[in-house]
Design an enzyme around this catalytic site. Structure first.
Site, mmCIF file in Angstrom:
data_model
loop_
_atom_site.group_PDB
_atom_site.id
_atom_site.type_symbol
_atom_site.label_atom_id
_atom_site.label_comp_id
_atom_site.label_asym_id
_atom_site.label_seq_id
_atom_site.Cartn_x
_atom_site.Cartn_y
_atom_site.Cartn_z
ATOM 1 N N GLU A 225 -8.714 -4.628 5.459
ATOM 2 C CA GLU A 225 -7.566 -4.436 3.779
ATOM 3 C C GLU A 225 -6.908 -5.106 3.138
ATOM 4 O OE1 GLU A 225 -8.174 -0.396 4.836
ATOM 5 O OE2 GLU A 225 -9.154 -0.127 3.038
ATOM 6 N N ARG B 293 -2.713 -1.778 -3.948
ATOM 7 C CA ARG B 293 -3.525 -1.135 -3.794
ATOM 8 C C ARG B 293 -3.501 0.011 -4.480
ATOM 9 N NH1 ARG B 293 -5.051 3.258 1.394
ATOM 10 N NH2 ARG B 293 -7.164 3.756 0.665
ATOM 11 N N ASN C 83 0.826 -0.704 0.159
ATOM 12 C CA ASN C 83 0.296 -0.075 -0.271
ATOM 13 C C ASN C 83 0.338 1.473 0.318
ATOM 14 O OD1 ASN C 83 -1.656 1.466 0.335
ATOM 15 N ND2 ASN C 83 -2.889 1.405 2.282
ATOM 16 N N HIS D 158 -12.363 3.514 -0.601
ATOM 17 C CA HIS D 158 -12.311 2.354 0.545
ATOM 18 C C HIS D 158 -13.518 0.898 0.274
ATOM 19 C CE1 HIS D 158 -12.720 6.416 4.079
ATOM 20 N NE2 HIS D 158 -11.675 5.361 4.265
ATOM 21 N N ARG E 135 -11.625 15.955 6.893
ATOM 22 C CA ARG E 135 -11.903 16.293 5.635
ATOM 23 C C ARG E 135 -14.158 16.596 6.400
ATOM 24 N NH1 ARG E 135 -10.880 10.996 3.040
ATOM 25 N NH2 ARG E 135 -9.086 11.114 3.206
#
Ligand code: ADP
Length: 410
Positions: A391, A98, A15, A187, A248
């Site tokens: 993940e 990823r 990743n 996601h 965010r």
């Protein structure tokens, strides 16, 4: 006669972020981890590699400047080799990467070649922070093991099943199409994994259940999953839309942007930074860690309480919206750092939704565990669940399935 060589079962998951590389080596014979690690502050002062072998051996930390992603991956390869798990091992079946943005083209994991890399590159304008780092990671890994299958697992892929009604913004179609402006969602690997694990927890097949997944980490997103297929998700063109996140804003009136340009004289880049880095929980109260926010609330801090309330209000709105989108809901699943750990968030988000068949049992909600579990009372029509995401395991599974059975590639 020599015995046939067993087919390789290990997958290295990479990743690659803008200044970090996270990695895990898994054995897909049983899904176990052999090693995990992280290189951080790549290209900056104080780079660090933390490597943890998981079949014996101590955690190792390397300090000293790591100039770029190529150097980072070489250091990772050396650490793995020191544990007898080097990239040259015949037991390594593939490397799974990823990749954040796969646009509309990549609806499934894909074996990477030059043409695939070129397409990931073409998507850089819609993922300027993420795709370039992913590309560098892939190129470096290809140099280290040119003969090995390298597989891209896209964050957007799970959401490509969204109907146009959910994916389209109501803006001029020609402008939208010219600049590939639409809702992609992110996601996806987590939403796919958690929705499937939730079905398993209910003792059902994924096709049989409708699930609302709430992935609440530093970044946060909700998705509506009908019978295993995503039909709506809260992130859009970029991971800025939707829920309130650590830093965010999530949803704001788009007019905020040009208002700030005209009235405050801010530039596009300044507003980008404001909405992505200085908003959300941090913008509202100065902290983005839910533990710290709860501690401050307990001390009577009003700003922390406001941040919590805004966060939960948005979450509740999305639960209601996705309930309506799905029509029938079998489960609401909480996952990621906040979703898995913050009982007060789960309690507050579900409070008052009894008419929708939703409730949380206070005792079950208070249990701390790494296991997937149901936290709704027995009488509730809809299950509320905590389902830890994984993940890396999902990326490894998808990568291995593809190289093991290439018919899977769409
Ligand atoms: P990322 O999006 O970086 O992968 P994570 O899924 O690891 O994020 O979530 C990180 C967030 O989870 C932290 O910022 C914090 O708000 C929250 N968190 C982690 N542990 C706890 C906890 N025990 N209680 C409440 N919140 C927690």
């Amino acid at each position: 006669m020599t015995a046939p060589t067993p087919s390789p079962t290990r997958v290295l998951v990479l990743n690659s972020g803008s200044s970090s590389v996270k990695y895990q080596l898994l054995d897909m014979a049983d899904g176990s981890r052999l090693a995990v690690g992280l290189v951080e502050r790549i290209g900056e002062e104080g780079s660090r590699l933390v490597h943890t072998p998981l079949r014996g051996g101590e955690k190792r930390v390397r300090s000293g400047t790591v100039a770029d992603h190529a150097a980072a991956l070489k250091a990772v390869a050396e650490e793995l080799a020191a544990d007898g798990l080097g990239l040259d091992s015949p037991e390594l079946a593939a490397i799974g990467h990823r990749v954040v943005h796969g646009g509309l083209r990549f609806t499934a994991p894909t074996v990477i070649d030059e043409e695939v890399l070129a397409e990931i590159e073409r998507l850089v304008p819609v993922a300027p922070l993420h795709n370039p780092a992913n590309i560098v990671g892939i190129r470096t890994a290809m140099t280290l093991r040119p003969d090995l299958p390298q597989v891209a697992v896209f964050d957007t892929a799970f959401h490509t099943t969204m109907p146009e009604a959910a994916a389209r913004y109501a803006i001029d179609v020609d402008t939208a199409d010219a600049y590939r402006i639409r809702r992609y969602g992110f996601h996806g690997t987590s939403h796919a994994y958690v929705s499937r694990e939730t079905a398993r927890l209910l003792g059902k097949a994924p096709e049989e259940v409708n699930v609302i997944v709430l992935h609440l980490g530093n970044g946060a997103s909700a998705s509506a999953v009908a019978g295993g297929r995503c039909v709506d998700t809260s992130m859009g063109l970029t991971p800025l839309e939707g829920l309130v996140m650590g830093t965010r804003s999530g949803d704001v009136d788009p007019a905020v942007t040009f208002h700030l340009m005209r009235v405050a004289g801010m530039t596009a880049d300044e507003i980008d930074t404001l909405l992505n880095k200085r908003s959300g929980l941090v913008g509202l109260c100065g902290d983005n860690d839910m533990r710290e926010i709860r501690r401050r609330i307990d001390e009577g801090d009003q700003r922390a309480a406001l941040a919590f309330d805004v966060y939960v209000h948005r979450l509740k709105k999305y639960i209601g919206a996705y309930y309506a989108v799905l029509g029938r809901v079998d489960a609401v699943a909480f996952t990621a750092g906040v979703g898995e750990n913050a009982a007060p968030v789960r309690e507050a988000a579900i409070a008052g939704l009894e008419e929708l068949g939703l409730a949380v049992d206070a005792d079950l909600n208070a249990v701390r565990s790494d296991e997937a579990r149901i936290i709704s009372p027995e009488y509730a029509r809809v299950a509320v669940a905590v389902v830890p995401t994984d993940e890396e395991l999902e990326i490894a599974r998808q990568t291995f399935a593809l190289v093991h059975d290439p018919a899977q590639e769409k």
